[in-house]
Design an enzyme around this catalytic site. Structure first.
Site, short mmCIF file in Angstrom:
data_model
loop_
_atom_site.label_atom_id
_atom_site.label_comp_id
_atom_site.label_asym_id
_atom_site.label_seq_id
_atom_site.Cartn_x
_atom_site.Cartn_y
_atom_site.Cartn_z
N TRP A 184 25.87 31.88 2.49
CA TRP A 184 24.71 31.05 2.65
C TRP A 184 24.64 31.06 4.39
O TRP A 184 23.68 31.29 4.98
CB TRP A 184 25.04 29.74 2.26
CG TRP A 184 24.78 29.74 0.95
CD1 TRP A 184 25.67 29.17 -0.12
CD2 TRP A 184 23.73 30.41 -0.10
NE1 TRP A 184 25.24 29.56 -1.48
CE2 TRP A 184 23.92 30.11 -1.35
CE3 TRP A 184 22.37 30.90 0.32
CZ2 TRP A 184 23.38 30.34 -2.63
CZ3 TRP A 184 21.62 31.13 -0.78
CH2 TRP A 184 22.16 30.97 -2.16
N ASP B 30 24.49 22.75 7.38
CA ASP B 30 24.15 23.07 5.89
C ASP B 30 24.94 22.27 5.00
O ASP B 30 26.31 22.87 4.85
CB ASP B 30 23.96 24.43 5.61
CG ASP B 30 23.64 24.76 4.12
OD1 ASP B 30 23.60 24.00 3.18
OD2 ASP B 30 23.36 25.92 3.68
N LYS C 101 22.49 20.70 -5.94
CA LYS C 101 24.07 20.78 -6.21
C LYS C 101 24.54 19.27 -6.37
O LYS C 101 25.63 19.15 -7.15
CB LYS C 101 24.64 21.21 -5.02
CG LYS C 101 24.12 22.81 -4.30
CD LYS C 101 24.33 23.81 -5.42
CE LYS C 101 23.58 25.09 -4.99
NZ LYS C 101 23.35 25.44 -3.73
C1 PLP Z 1 22.60 26.74 -3.11
C2 PLP Z 1 22.88 26.83 -1.58
C3 PLP Z 1 22.01 27.26 -0.60
C4 PLP Z 1 20.54 27.85 -1.27
O1 PLP Z 1 20.03 26.80 -1.44
P1 PLP Z 1 18.44 26.98 -2.02
O2 PLP Z 1 17.80 25.46 -2.21
O3 PLP Z 1 18.38 27.96 -3.38
O4 PLP Z 1 17.75 27.85 -1.10
C5 PLP Z 1 22.30 27.05 0.65
N1 PLP Z 1 23.51 26.68 1.03
C6 PLP Z 1 24.45 26.37 0.47
C7 PLP Z 1 25.54 25.88 0.90
C8 PLP Z 1 24.20 26.43 -0.53
O5 PLP Z 1 25.18 25.92 -1.74
#
Ligand code: PLP
Length: 356
Positions: A99, A166, A190
């Site tokens: 990511w 993030d 998540k």
């Molecule tokens: C799942 C995830 C993403 C991607 O998220 P989307 O909503 O599918 O774009 C980005 N960063 C992290 C740390 C993730 O776990």
């Protein structure tokens, strides 16, 4: 049979969230209509957004001067929006996984990007340390929890440039000092809500500093000015997120969550270390995630991987297969995962050891 949900995302939600979402789908806020079929500009739905924003601020102790936004597009759209809005000349990125790499790739479309450190040399199995963030960058971007590899930055970093994180897979898992960040974002699927909504916590005064024009929908200012209602927001996921936020508050907030998360992860890591059949994927204890616990078969037991997965599956354990880039197993232990699910997994691991 009772199911134990270890999926990494979308993933387990509190039973309360599921039940309240069903009620809202049947009769939203005593309107006699479903939340699926009501205007996002109705006073009942505006109340949902406002309460969700207030609970974000309360649970995370967000200081004055920040906005909480709910937008579409997933965390992946934030990868480009961050750079579009905030990268004027140069930005710094910490590369701790897939990511983080994707965020870094998008930023390169907008300016110079410095990769201050990377753990790619060891398949992202650790968090780089001892790096230096250049003083002349517009911001420094990190990924606090690396969902695929099971590593996590569990402290709020002190840097002398704006910090952007993030937090898709560890938001609300522990208290954070929001004042150390200029922006925090994440996909909800998540630890918060069904997929479809992305949360953004942003310091208002960091905007308006880049030279380029920004398309309306890509501009954070648009969503701040219109209170996440510039266009139709993801209504149902926001409604579900509110239920999880209410649940979180009733559980005692992020302080209570952190205690339980440390306990749950502790049981599992202890068993992985103790059990002769398994070993942790992340060697350094300080780098281990409390949300995604990755482990592999120990030396000499590699060929038994399928057998363990089959045994765990036969006991109702879902989503344990590790990401294809790591292999082995990944037990995601998000806030909503009950302690009994972790205990059940530890028991199956011990049983497996006895049989081999
Ligand atoms: C799942 C995830 C993403 C991607 O998220 P989307 O909503 O599918 O774009 C980005 N960063 C992290 C740390 C993730 O776990």
């Amino acid at each position: 049979m009772k199911k134990h949900n270890f999926f990494a995302g979308p993933s387990i939600l509190p039973q309360f969230t599921i039940e309240e979402t069903i009620k809202g789908i049947q009769n939203f806020s005593d309107t006699g209509l479903s939340v699926l079929e009501i205007s996002h500009r109705s006073k009942e739905f505006i109340a949902v957004v406002e309460e969700a924003q207030d609970l974000f601020k309360e649970l995370l102790k967000i200081p004055e001067g920040y906005s909480v936004l709910f937008v579409g597009g997933g965390a992946s759209t934030q990868f480009l929006m961050v750079a579009y809005n905030l990268l004027n000349k140069k930005a710094a990125y910490l590369n701790t996984g897939a990511w983080a790499s994707k965020a870094l790739k998008e930023a390169k479309l907008f300016g110079e990007v410095v990769e201050v450190a990377s753990s790619k040399d060891k398949n992202f199995s650790y968090i780089p340390k001892g790096y230096e963030v250049p003083a002349d960058v517009d911001y420094f971007h990190i990924t606090t929890n690396n969902t695929i590899y099971g590593t996590e930055i569990r402290e709020d970093l002190d840097v002398n440039v704006p910090l952007i994180a993030d937090m898709s897979s560890d938001i609300f898992s522990r208290p954070i000092d929001v004042s150390k960040y200029d922006m925090i974002y994440g996909g909800a699927q998540k630890n918060l809500a069904p997929s479809g909504v992305t949360f953004v916590i942003i310091k208002n005064d960091i905007l308006g500093k880049v030279d380029r024009p920004i398309p309306t929908m890509m501009n954070y200012q648009t969503h701040i000015d219109k209170d996440s209602m510039f266009n139709t927001p993801p209504v149902l996921p926001i409604f579900s997120a509110l239920q999880t936020l209410r649940w979180l508050k009733a559980q005692g907030g992020v302080e209570a969550m952190e205690k339980i998360n440390i306990e749950k992860a502790g049981w599992l890591y202890d068993e992985i270390e103790r059990n002769k059949c398994f070993k942790p994927a992340v060697a350094d204890k300080n780098d281990r995630s409390l949300m995604n616990i990755c482990f592999v078969m120990a030396e000499g037991y590699e060929e038994l991987e399928k057998d363990f997965l089959a045994l765990a599956t036969s006991k109702g354990m879902m989503g344990l297969k590790g990401h294809r880039s790591v292999g082995g197993f990944r037990a995601s232990t998000y806030n909503a995962l009950p302690q009994e699910s972790v205990k059940a997994l530890v028991e199956v691991m011990a049983e497996f050891e006895k049989n081999h």
